[in-house]
Design a protein around this motif. Sequence first.
Motif, short mmCIF file in Angstrom:
data_model
loop_
_atom_site.label_atom_id
_atom_site.label_comp_id
_atom_site.label_asym_id
_atom_site.label_seq_id
_atom_site.Cartn_x
_atom_site.Cartn_y
_atom_site.Cartn_z
N ASN A 238 0.85 -1.18 0.00
CA ASN A 238 0.00 0.00 0.00
C ASN A 238 0.89 1.23 0.00
OD1 ASN A 238 -2.53 1.03 -0.11
ND2 ASN A 238 -2.78 1.18 2.11
N GLY A 239 0.79 2.05 -1.04
CA GLY A 239 1.66 3.20 -1.14
C GLY A 239 0.89 4.51 -1.16
N ARG A 240 1.61 5.58 -1.51
CA ARG A 240 1.03 6.91 -1.59
C ARG A 240 1.51 7.56 -2.88
NH1 ARG A 240 3.26 10.50 2.45
NH2 ARG A 240 5.19 9.58 1.66
N LEU A 241 0.75 8.55 -3.37
CA LEU A 241 1.23 9.30 -4.53
C LEU A 241 2.56 9.99 -4.21
CD1 LEU A 241 -1.78 11.05 -6.33
CD2 LEU A 241 -0.19 9.37 -7.25
N HIS A 344 -3.04 9.37 -14.82
CA HIS A 344 -4.29 8.61 -14.80
C HIS A 344 -4.85 8.51 -13.38
CE1 HIS A 344 -4.50 7.60 -19.00
NE2 HIS A 344 -3.24 7.21 -19.00
N HIS A 345 -4.00 8.49 -12.38
CA HIS A 345 -4.50 8.50 -11.00
C HIS A 345 -5.24 9.79 -10.69
CE1 HIS A 345 -3.79 5.01 -8.52
NE2 HIS A 345 -2.60 4.83 -9.06
N ILE A 346 -4.65 10.93 -11.07
CA ILE A 346 -5.29 12.20 -10.68
C ILE A 346 -6.52 12.50 -11.55
CG2 ILE A 346 -3.11 13.08 -9.78
CD1 ILE A 346 -4.48 14.90 -12.70
N TYR A 376 -2.36 10.52 -0.65
CA TYR A 376 -3.40 9.74 -1.33
C TYR A 376 -2.93 8.30 -1.50
CZ TYR A 376 -6.86 8.36 -4.79
OH TYR A 376 -7.87 7.72 -5.46
N ARG A 377 -3.71 7.35 -0.97
CA ARG A 377 -3.30 5.95 -0.91
C ARG A 377 -3.54 5.26 -2.25
NH1 ARG A 377 -0.22 6.08 3.37
NH2 ARG A 377 -0.27 3.80 3.39
N ILE A 378 -2.51 4.56 -2.72
CA ILE A 378 -2.61 3.79 -3.96
C ILE A 378 -1.89 2.46 -3.77
CG2 ILE A 378 -2.73 5.82 -5.45
CD1 ILE A 378 0.24 5.37 -6.09
#
Length: 435
Positions: A238-241, A344-346, A376-378
């Motif tokens: 689990n990461g972050r931007l 694409h995430h944003i 923001y978790r990604i």
Amino acid sequence: MKSDVEENIDADLNAADVQPFEVSGGASAFPPSVQPGIPKLGRKPRGWTRAPIGEFLEPVFRTAKLVDDERYQLVTAKRSRGGIVPRAILYGRDIHTKTQFYVEANDFLISRRQISHGACGLVPANLDGAVVSNEYVALKPKSGLDLRFLQHLSHSVYFQQTCFHSSIGVHVEKLVFKIEDWLEWEIDVPPMAEQRRIADILDAWDRAIAHTEALIDAKRRRKAELTRRLLHEGGERNGRLGDLAAINPRGPRVSENSSVSFVPMDAVSEDGRLIINLARRRGEIGSGYTGFVDNDVLVAKITPCFENGKGGHVCGLHSGVGFGSTEFHVLRPNDQGDARFIHHHIMAAAFRRNGERYMTGSAGQRRVPAAFIEDYRIPLMDAERRRNAASILDAADNEIGLLQQELRRLTDQKRGLMQKLLSGDMRLSSMEAAE
């Protein structure tokens, strides 16, 4: 298999030089839904009839006596000739305006308060028997006017201008339609057979436009599903931007004599593309702007720009350096190969939904804090999967973009064709001038 009408469209177009409809230059003080110009008819086409609108249409009033325990379908007219659509189903006791009238299928319905914005159209069969207040007027054609021709005629600039100039008031949002004045305006109407032929051709064009719109909608739904699967599922941890990019890094140093790109907020489309790239000298920009470089990703800070997806991947800047509105956050990828993945995430709906919960400030000046973007978790997959995901979503965007270009082409062509057919500048030589 194409209908006879669709088979003959190309032949009709080859008979005349049909160009997209041109709008006179200069900014308008009115919204795009309003056509404020002075209505002017050209020379009357040979064989057509020029007469007041009241010679072809008449108001009809079917009083509805509301019963408290009965349910009634209410309708509304959408702006910009968007048609007549359902509004609500209410019990008689819940309808506050007690003066109501029944409408029937194929009534031409006009919103007295919104007609200057093009709020009119034919009542569809599924809304037969609906009720409207006295803020609407329903009209029926007299002999000599085809309903489908009337529907297309209502999209013409001349028709819209007559509606605007038959409305009175001090503000464009508070104009009141004077039906008796409007019925005095003259229109040019071809013989019935020609009306039907014109309507057949424009109907076929509308079907092509509707088909393209449906394809775009389907492609967007498919892309949303791909986005969910490729960006929001899986990943090794689990990461972050903020693991992939620096948020609002120090701007680039640029000499005051250098020419750089300048990107205001209105130069960014809602699909994440820079649609304007203005080169300016650094000394002419002044202070107080956000600086960025090629492969940065921009995110709008403020509503409604953030909610509408304003932002995206920066590429192809003049000299590789740009300046823009301070209402952009800047994301600078740690690895430039991640720029499209971050883009694409944003642009994903999930990003905007989450961002709205973190906004700060008053109702009119709410902003998305930089901390939300950084945290923001990604799901953070390996570099190869990030590149592959971005490539797949880029391909989906390209498909949508090509369809949008086709839609614009069809819409422009239909608008130009409609202007020529409804003015009589283009005549249909394959048919008799009268029945």
